[in-house]
Design a protein around this motif. Structure first.
Motif, mmCIF file in Angstrom:
data_model
loop_
_atom_site.group_PDB
_atom_site.id
_atom_site.type_symbol
_atom_site.label_atom_id
_atom_site.label_comp_id
_atom_site.label_asym_id
_atom_site.label_seq_id
_atom_site.Cartn_x
_atom_site.Cartn_y
_atom_site.Cartn_z
ATOM 1 N N THR A 1 29.750 -16.113 56.411
ATOM 2 C CA THR A 1 30.741 -15.233 57.539
ATOM 3 C C THR A 1 30.191 -14.215 56.100
ATOM 4 O O THR A 1 30.443 -14.022 55.096
ATOM 5 C CB THR A 1 31.800 -15.362 57.130
ATOM 6 O OG1 THR A 1 32.479 -16.819 57.586
ATOM 7 C CG2 THR A 1 32.411 -14.147 57.246
ATOM 8 N N GLU B 1 30.054 -21.041 54.404
ATOM 9 C CA GLU B 1 30.392 -22.252 55.415
ATOM 10 C C GLU B 1 30.534 -23.667 55.460
ATOM 11 O O GLU B 1 28.855 -24.346 55.105
ATOM 12 C CB GLU B 1 30.598 -21.497 56.896
ATOM 13 C CG GLU B 1 31.597 -20.169 56.622
ATOM 14 C CD GLU B 1 32.767 -20.277 56.443
ATOM 15 O OE1 GLU B 1 33.287 -20.956 56.573
ATOM 16 O OE2 GLU B 1 33.345 -18.805 56.304
ATOM 17 N N GLN C 1 29.958 -13.428 68.251
ATOM 18 C CA GLN C 1 29.442 -14.018 66.845
ATOM 19 C C GLN C 1 30.129 -13.081 65.832
ATOM 20 O O GLN C 1 29.851 -13.029 64.774
ATOM 21 C CB GLN C 1 27.440 -13.269 67.025
ATOM 22 C CG GLN C 1 27.151 -14.859 67.500
ATOM 23 C CD GLN C 1 25.441 -14.178 67.953
ATOM 24 O OE1 GLN C 1 25.498 -13.246 68.283
ATOM 25 N NE2 GLN C 1 24.594 -14.843 68.537
ATOM 26 N N GLY D 1 33.754 -11.743 64.455
ATOM 27 C CA GLY D 1 35.185 -12.062 64.057
ATOM 28 C C GLY D 1 35.862 -10.469 63.602
ATOM 29 O O GLY D 1 35.054 -10.103 63.185
ATOM 30 N N ARG E 1 33.959 -9.671 60.733
ATOM 31 C CA ARG E 1 33.373 -10.663 59.867
ATOM 32 C C ARG E 1 32.247 -11.257 60.706
ATOM 33 O O ARG E 1 32.394 -12.141 62.076
ATOM 34 C CB ARG E 1 34.805 -12.111 59.439
ATOM 35 C CG ARG E 1 35.704 -11.848 58.465
ATOM 36 C CD ARG E 1 35.969 -12.960 58.295
ATOM 37 N NE ARG E 1 38.172 -11.940 57.519
ATOM 38 C CZ ARG E 1 38.864 -13.254 56.939
ATOM 39 N NH1 ARG E 1 38.939 -14.014 57.372
ATOM 40 N NH2 ARG E 1 39.463 -11.888 55.718
ATOM 41 N N CYS F 1 30.050 -13.417 61.683
ATOM 42 C CA CYS F 1 28.770 -15.324 61.575
ATOM 43 C C CYS F 1 27.302 -15.621 61.485
ATOM 44 O O CYS F 1 26.493 -14.616 62.116
ATOM 45 C CB CYS F 1 29.600 -15.904 62.544
ATOM 46 S SG CYS F 1 31.372 -16.139 62.296
ATOM 47 N N CYS G 1 30.435 -17.650 66.251
ATOM 48 C CA CYS G 1 31.469 -17.801 64.880
ATOM 49 C C CYS G 1 32.774 -18.910 65.109
ATOM 50 O O CYS G 1 33.044 -19.714 66.108
ATOM 51 C CB CYS G 1 32.722 -16.973 65.041
ATOM 52 S SG CYS G 1 31.794 -15.547 64.323
ATOM 53 N N THR G 2 33.144 -19.629 64.503
ATOM 54 C CA THR G 2 34.619 -20.697 64.369
ATOM 55 C C THR G 2 36.152 -19.898 65.022
ATOM 56 O O THR G 2 35.900 -19.040 64.610
ATOM 57 C CB THR G 2 35.061 -21.582 63.270
ATOM 58 O OG1 THR G 2 35.255 -20.627 62.133
ATOM 59 C CG2 THR G 2 33.413 -22.101 62.427
ATOM 60 N N GLN H 1 36.830 -17.879 62.707
ATOM 61 C CA GLN H 1 36.340 -17.095 62.029
ATOM 62 C C GLN H 1 36.402 -15.660 63.083
ATOM 63 O O GLN H 1 36.507 -14.845 62.834
ATOM 64 C CB GLN H 1 34.855 -17.141 61.629
ATOM 65 C CG GLN H 1 34.428 -18.119 60.798
ATOM 66 C CD GLN H 1 32.883 -19.090 61.165
ATOM 67 O OE1 GLN H 1 32.160 -19.020 61.492
ATOM 68 N NE2 GLN H 1 31.976 -18.218 60.178
ATOM 69 N N LEU H 2 36.203 -16.681 64.240
ATOM 70 C CA LEU H 2 36.765 -15.380 65.564
ATOM 71 C C LEU H 2 37.805 -14.305 65.713
ATOM 72 O O LEU H 2 37.709 -13.081 66.094
ATOM 73 C CB LEU H 2 36.202 -16.001 66.356
ATOM 74 C CG LEU H 2 36.044 -15.178 68.030
ATOM 75 C CD1 LEU H 2 35.126 -14.274 67.686
ATOM 76 C CD2 LEU H 2 36.428 -15.837 68.810
#
Length: 247
Positions: A64, A104, A201, A203, A216, A218, A228-229, A232-233
Motif C-alpha cells: 500500500t 501487506e 485499486q 483506496g 491509498r 494498492c 485493493c482489499t 484498503q479500499l
C-alpha cells in the motif's frame, strides 16, 4: 519472513522489476510531484523511534502506498512546533505528501517492526523532505514498515521515490468546490490523472465527518497496480466527501 532484497543479484532483479512495471503502467507521462514550493532543510536530526507495536514477520503479498492530504492533516496543527516544517507555511505549502509505503501480508495482516539495527542517516532523510516533510515520519516508516521489505533504509526511500515520481496528482482544489463530491469522484479524479489505474485499486480514507484524509494505492508484489482489499479500499463510491483547502 520474505524479504525483497537478500543479495546483490536480488537487488538488481528488484530494481529491474520496478522499472519495468512502472514503464508499462505509466509510460512516459510527465511527472507532477509536490504541487507547491518546498525547500529541504540544510540540517537533519534523525530521531529515535520507540516501537509501538509487536514485531510481526509475514510473507509480503503486496504493498500500500499511502498519500496524505496535507491541508487536512495540518488543520489545527499549524502552530505546533513538532509540525512546523509541514504545517506552518514557512517551508512551503504542501498538497499530497507520502505517508508511507507499507508491505501487506495475506489474510488481512501485515508485517511490521522487523528488527533491524540500521537507522537512516541525515543524508538519506534530507532528499525525501519535500515528499514527506517530517524526519520523524520518515524514520518511523522505515523502522515500522521498510525494515520488513529491505535491509537498507536507502533502498526503501528509493522505491518510495520511484512510486511517487510515477504519479500525476489530481486537482484537489477543483474537487473541493464540488458540493456533490463523494468517494467515487475522488477515485475518478485520480484515474483521470493516472489512466492506468482502476477504481478498485484506489483506496480512499475519510474521517468521521467525511473530510478527505488520504488516498491509498494498492500494488501487487510486482509493483503493478492491484485490486485493493476491503480494508484498503475504504468507503463506497456513494459516500459523501469533503476536501479541506487550508486557510
Amino acid at each position: 519472513m520474505a524479504r525483497l532484497i537478500r543479495k546483490s543479484s536480488t537487488k538488481m532483479r528488484f530494481g529491474a522489476l520496478i522499472g519495468a512495471a512502472l514503464s508499462f503502467a505509466f509510460g512516459s507521462a510527465p511527472v507532477m510531484a509536490q504541487a507547491y514550493q518546498c525547500s529541504a532543510p540544510s540540517r537533519i536530526s534523525v530521531p529515535n523511534i520507540k516501537q509501538d507495536g509487536k514485531t510481526r514477520r509475514l510473507p509480503v503479498s503486496g504493498y500500500t502506498f499511502a498519500l496524505s492530504w496535507s491541508p487536512d492533516f495540518c488543520r489545527g496543527r499549524e502552530a505546533r512546533p513538532a509540525m512546523k516544517r509541514q504545517c506552518s507555511g514557512d517551508y512551503g505549502r504542501f498538497g499530497f505528501v507520502v505517508h508511507g509505503l507499507w508491505p501487506e501480508g495475506r489474510g488481512g495482516g501485515w508485517p511490521q517492526w522487523c528488527n533491524t539495527a540500521r537507522r537512516p542517516t541525515p543524508a538519506e532523510i534530507r532528499p525525501q523532505m519535500c515528499m514527506s516533510p517530517s524526519a520523524y515520519l520518515l524514520t518511523k516508516q522505515w523502522a515500522k514498515h521498510g525494515s520488513c521489505m529491505t535491509r537498507r533504509p536507502a533502498t526503501y526511500f528509493k522505491v518510495s521515490r520511484i512510486l511517487w515520481d510515477s504519479l500525476q496528482l489530481p486537482n484537489m482544489d477543483k474537487l473541493s468546490r464540488d458540493d456533490a463530491l463523494n468517494a467515487g469522484m475522488v477515485r475518478a479524479a485520480f484515474i483521470r490523472a493516472n489512466p492506468a489505474w482502476k477504481a478498485n485499486q484506489i483506496g480512499v480514507k475519510l474521517d468521521r465527518g467525511g473530510w478527505f484524509e488520504e488516498v491509498r494505492l494498492c500494488y501487487g508484489k510486482n509493483f503493478m497496480p492491484a485490486r485493493c482489499t476491503s480494508r484498503q479500499l475504504g468507503p463506497r463510491d456513494s459516500v459523501k466527501a469533503k476536501v479541506w483547502r487550508g486557510l
